[in-house]
Design an enzyme around this catalytic site. Sequence first.
Site, PDB file in Angstrom:
ATOM      1  N   GLY A 126       0.815  -1.213   0.000  1.00  0.00           N
ATOM      2  CA  GLY A 126       0.000   0.000   0.000  1.00  0.00           C
ATOM      3  C   GLY A 126       0.846   1.259   0.000  1.00  0.00           C
ATOM      4  CD  GLU A 162      -2.853   1.452 -10.551  1.00  0.00           C
ATOM      5  OE1 GLU A 162      -3.152   0.784  -9.555  1.00  0.00           O
ATOM      6  OE2 GLU A 162      -1.867   2.212 -10.600  1.00  0.00           O
ATOM      7  CG  ASP A 174      -1.971   5.992  -4.590  1.00  0.00           C
ATOM      8  OD1 ASP A 174      -2.225   6.674  -3.581  1.00  0.00           O
ATOM      9  OD2 ASP A 174      -2.408   4.840  -4.760  1.00  0.00           O
TER      10      ASP A 174
END
Length: 382
Positions: A126, A162, A174
């Site tokens: 993560g 993604e 992210d």
Amino acid sequence: MSLKEKTQSLFANAFGYPATHTIQAPGRVNLIGEHTDYNDGFVLPCAIDYQTVISCAPRDDRKVRVMAADYENQLDEFSLDTPIIAHENYQWANYVRGVVKHLQLRNNSFGGVDMVISGNVPQGAGLSSSASLEVAVGTVLQQLYHLPLDGAQIALNGQEAENQFVGCNCGIMDQLISALGKKDHALLIDCRSLGTKAVSMPKGVAVVIINSNFKRTLVGSEYNTRREQCETGARFFQQPALRDVTIEEFNAVAHELDPIVAKRVRHILTENARTVEAASALEQGDLKRMGELMAESHASMRDDFEITVPQIDTLVEIVKAVIGDKGGVRMTGGGFGGCIVALIPEELVPAVQQAVAEQYEAKTGIKETFYVCKPSQGAGQC
């Protein structure tokens, strides 16, 4: 040997000539603001000193060759002149192919490239190893071919790759923090406007990440279910996203919502408020308030969003018992395992490490991994 030296050396061996550039993009840890990103909310991550590094050079044809140093030097090769499709065997290659394909879809014009990739962002923890890879590849092409892209566009391109090519519905946080991170700062990100505000980190405070090593997977997991529940909540309020719903509006009609959806919505609304407040607490060096907000965030993820697991809750309790009100600790990342993040005065780090080493494995049967990180600079040449 540094990642830069390793990738440069492999590049020369594999391709028979020296790399012209070496690019890095960092992983990240989110200090607070969990699952708020895809609800157009606020997040407060910092980039960390674990990264993906790519040594690279432009080619004078339309071929892309990519070697993955961390996967037994597997080599992927594809052409920019034929439609880019998923690789049948190499999952890592699909992150690269996806980024290249989506840069093409954005009408960017570039030629071929040779790349050797290596990274030390722990995978499956993560900490955004995939976003770091996507941003690194985007930055490689931007730098080699002087593409008119800023960090936010490179981040958005990585997120698209993604979502659409790899098939995981991640939010934008992210990639954005990997592209735009600032040394010694966290970044308050508005995930709707993509506006960012650098928030200075208090001096003498360590960012500690502890991996529970309880294995988690994000693609096809509960993550997508939570996302659907949040979208159901937004539709109930006839709003484009939960960002547009106030706590007061929610409290007035919470009883009319499906009980599970109501819990999910309550987490998002309260987490957004906590995140904005946390940015000011951090800036003022108020570690006590930051710790309270992180504790509330963890309880909300555990009880309302239901994304923690017993191993994670145990880790949080062990750390909290040592630091008291001198810092903060909570689960970080998508959930169902992974890591906890703690903001700890540097002098307490050894005591925390010792307590975790003595108690976590004894209670769970799993050995943790302990990282002490520095808030680091976003993507660029290294």
